[in-house]
Design a protein around this motif. Structure first.
Motif, PDB file in Angstrom:
ATOM      1  N   ARG A 124       0.842  -1.212   0.000  1.00  0.00           N
ATOM      2  CA  ARG A 124       0.000   0.000   0.000  1.00  0.00           C
ATOM      3  C   ARG A 124       0.870   1.253   0.000  1.00  0.00           C
ATOM      4  N   PHE A 125       1.973   1.197   0.750  1.00  0.00           N
ATOM      5  CA  PHE A 125       2.882   2.349   0.765  1.00  0.00           C
ATOM      6  C   PHE A 125       3.481   2.571  -0.621  1.00  0.00           C
ATOM      7  N   GLN A 126       3.986   1.488  -1.209  1.00  0.00           N
ATOM      8  CA  GLN A 126       4.636   1.635  -2.512  1.00  0.00           C
ATOM      9  C   GLN A 126       3.644   2.139  -3.568  1.00  0.00           C
ATOM     10  N   ALA A 127       2.392   1.683  -3.461  1.00  0.00           N
ATOM     11  CA  ALA A 127       1.369   2.137  -4.402  1.00  0.00           C
ATOM     12  C   ALA A 127       1.127   3.641  -4.243  1.00  0.00           C
ATOM     13  N   ALA A 128       1.073   4.098  -2.996  1.00  0.00           N
ATOM     14  CA  ALA A 128       0.878   5.538  -2.751  1.00  0.00           C
ATOM     15  C   ALA A 128       2.073   6.336  -3.279  1.00  0.00           C
ATOM     16  N   TYR A 129       3.271   5.798  -3.053  1.00  0.00           N
ATOM     17  CA  TYR A 129       4.498   6.455  -3.519  1.00  0.00           C
ATOM     18  C   TYR A 129       4.497   6.594  -5.044  1.00  0.00           C
ATOM     19  N   TYR A 130       4.185   5.501  -5.718  1.00  0.00           N
ATOM     20  CA  TYR A 130       4.160   5.549  -7.181  1.00  0.00           C
ATOM     21  C   TYR A 130       3.048   6.468  -7.702  1.00  0.00           C
ATOM     22  N   LYS A 131       1.889   6.397  -7.054  1.00  0.00           N
ATOM     23  CA  LYS A 131       0.774   7.231  -7.520  1.00  0.00           C
ATOM     24  C   LYS A 131       1.115   8.717  -7.388  1.00  0.00           C
ATOM     25  N   ALA A 132       1.707   9.081  -6.260  1.00  0.00           N
ATOM     26  CA  ALA A 132       2.099  10.482  -6.075  1.00  0.00           C
ATOM     27  C   ALA A 132       3.137  10.897  -7.107  1.00  0.00           C
ATOM     28  N   THR A 133       4.030   9.974  -7.451  1.00  0.00           N
ATOM     29  CA  THR A 133       5.049  10.273  -8.453  1.00  0.00           C
ATOM     30  C   THR A 133       4.417  10.569  -9.804  1.00  0.00           C
ATOM     31  N   VAL A 134       3.451   9.741 -10.194  1.00  0.00           N
ATOM     32  CA  VAL A 134       2.767   9.978 -11.467  1.00  0.00           C
ATOM     33  C   VAL A 134       1.975  11.288 -11.412  1.00  0.00           C
ATOM     34  N   GLN A 135       1.335  11.543 -10.281  1.00  0.00           N
ATOM     35  CA  GLN A 135       0.584  12.800 -10.156  1.00  0.00           C
ATOM     36  C   GLN A 135       1.507  14.016 -10.287  1.00  0.00           C
ATOM     37  N   LEU A 136       2.710  13.913  -9.754  1.00  0.00           N
ATOM     38  CA  LEU A 136       3.680  14.998  -9.943  1.00  0.00           C
ATOM     39  C   LEU A 136       4.014  15.161 -11.423  1.00  0.00           C
TER      40      LEU A 136
END
Length: 449
Positions: A124-136
């Protein structure tokens, strides 16, 4: 299709590639329906153009894709496989320039993860990390900040998630918070990602020499040959170039091509040096090489500038129209490009009124961002509203940036507003810092001295 900026470089280095990208692959025809119970399909892996990475690297990408696809076919709840595909799509977006395709593809994989059975906290953490990266990367900065905070709640001692929060805060104009977070990040893990962010923050706070030193540390921490390492050295080269040190910049662009042949952004950098040295024929050849490798909008803007330098206004106009089409494609894929559209309207189409419309849309989301305010200052200068231009430029320079382009425009605004002596002094300082300044207003500024 994005234009290179220092912060973009940081955003693109948010992820730590867990894959060893070592090879080449052809276009993967067709997609794959997920097993019953999962409605979406796995996006295709597109082929790379020849030269984008070594044959081993491209082969490895194809192997990873096939392996993770097979894992999902076997187990539709295999969260690690969805994450691996998301990371692969994010890497391919960076390397191929196919952002409108790969970033939505990555989000598609990430958004499936929270609903999978037995999903661990780490996943779940890694998914949030990747999602925020794409949003950036898609310039959804407020969303990235919120997603990054979700990730930090799960693992508050992770350095990477602090990088996400730093980038989001910088883009939203929260510079003090970004500095505070960068101290935490480098304390957790001093590496190329933390050094890179410190470099950018030093630069916008008026310390270009400190920025260069921090970026050198980032380069030293990187492993030669990898795409992330090339981005890192490219940022160092851009710093040298933007502050008038062309020989140093050229040396680092050349090293990139030795370590990672056919790296398109290094060709673009060398083309920029050639243009500043008056070698337009060489610049044209280098830009054509870069454009042949990836559809990067910044390369096309550079080519339009070159055409204007050669007096070929018709070709410059045609390229400018092509840039607008590329940005429209980006918008359709969910990438917010209001600021980029504003500057393209101003610089490529000489349409300050249209530029104002887009810049104000960016301002509504990021009123404290120094680049958004600098854009509005330049636009109001073009519109002849010098008082408003002064107001926006005051905000744009509030961190003490010594960026020659910003300070050159600020000087022009002061002269136009009646503060001739102060304005000319500011222009002189800016052109002293970068005698090769290639801003569209640079020649006008030089003619005043």
């Amino acid at each position: 299709m994005k234009k290179f900026t220092p912060l973009v470089a940081l955003i693109l280095m948010v992820c730590t590639a867990s894959f060893v990208l070592t090879g080449c692959g052809d276009t993967r025809a067709g997609g794959m329906e997920l097993p019953q119970g999962t409605a979406s399909a796995i996006p295709f892996l597109k082929g790379r153009k020849a030269g984008l990475g070594s044959p081993d690297e491209v082969t490895n990408v194809a192997t990873i894709y096939d392996k993770q696809k097979a894992a999902i076919q076997k187990d539709a709840n295999n969260a690690e496989a969805y994450l691996a595909l998301a990371e692969l799509f994010m890497n391919e977006a960076r390397i191929t320039g196919e952002h409108p395709y790969y970033y939505p593809a990555a989000l598609k994989m990430i958004d499936l993860i929270p609903n999978l059975a037995g999903c661990s906290e780490e996943i779940r953490f890694q998914a949030a990390y990747y999602k925020a990266t794409v949003q950036l990367s898609q310039h959804e900065f407020q969303k990235a900040l919120a997603t990054g905070e979700e990730g930090r709640k799960i693992f508050p001692q992770n350095a990477g998630i602090h990088g996400v929060l730093i980038d989001a805060n910088v883009e939203l104009g929260n510079y003090d918070e970004a500095v505070r977070l960068s101290d935490i990040m480098v304390g957790i893990r001093p590496d190329l990602r933390s050094y890179s962010r410190i470099s950018y923050l030093r630069e916008i706070h008026g310390d270009p020499e400190g920025a260069i030193e921090a970026m050198k540390m980032a380069v030293d921490a990187a492993m030669p040959g990898y795409e992330q390492s090339a981005w890192c050295r490219l940022t160092l080269a851009k710093l040298y170039e933007n502050y008038g040190k062309l020989d140093d910049a050229k040396m680092h662009y050349t090293i990139i091509l030795e370590e990672r042949p056919e790296y398109p952004f290094a060709y673009s950098g060398l083309a920029s040096i050639a243009m500043k040295q008056g070698n337009t024929a060489e610049a044209g050849k280098l830009l054509d090489k870069a454009i042949a490798l990836i559809p990067e909008v910044g390369f096309y803007e550079q080519k339009a500038d070159l055409m204007l330098q050669l007096g070929n206004e018709a070709e410059a106009k045609a390229i400018g129209e092509e840039v607008m089409v590329m940005m429209a494609e980006d918008e359709e894929s969910g990438h917010l490009v209001d600021l980029e559209l504003a500057m393209a309207k101003l610089h490529l189409q000489n349409d300050a009124q249209a530029a104002q419309v887009y810049a104000e849309k960016a301002f509504a989301v990021r009123p404290e961002n120094i680049d958004v305010n600098a854009a509005l200052a330049e636009i109001h200068y073009a519109l002849g509203d010098f008082a408003k231009a002064q107001g926006y430029m005051k905000v744009a320079l509030r961190t003490g940036s010594k960026d020659p382009a910003k300070n050159c425009v600020a000087g022009l605004i002061e002269v136009a507003a009646g503060n001739k002596a102060a304005g000319l002094a500011q222009i002189k300082q800016a052109l002293s810092t970068d005698p090769y300044l290639d801003h569209p207003l640079a020649e006008k500024a030089k003619s005043m001295l």
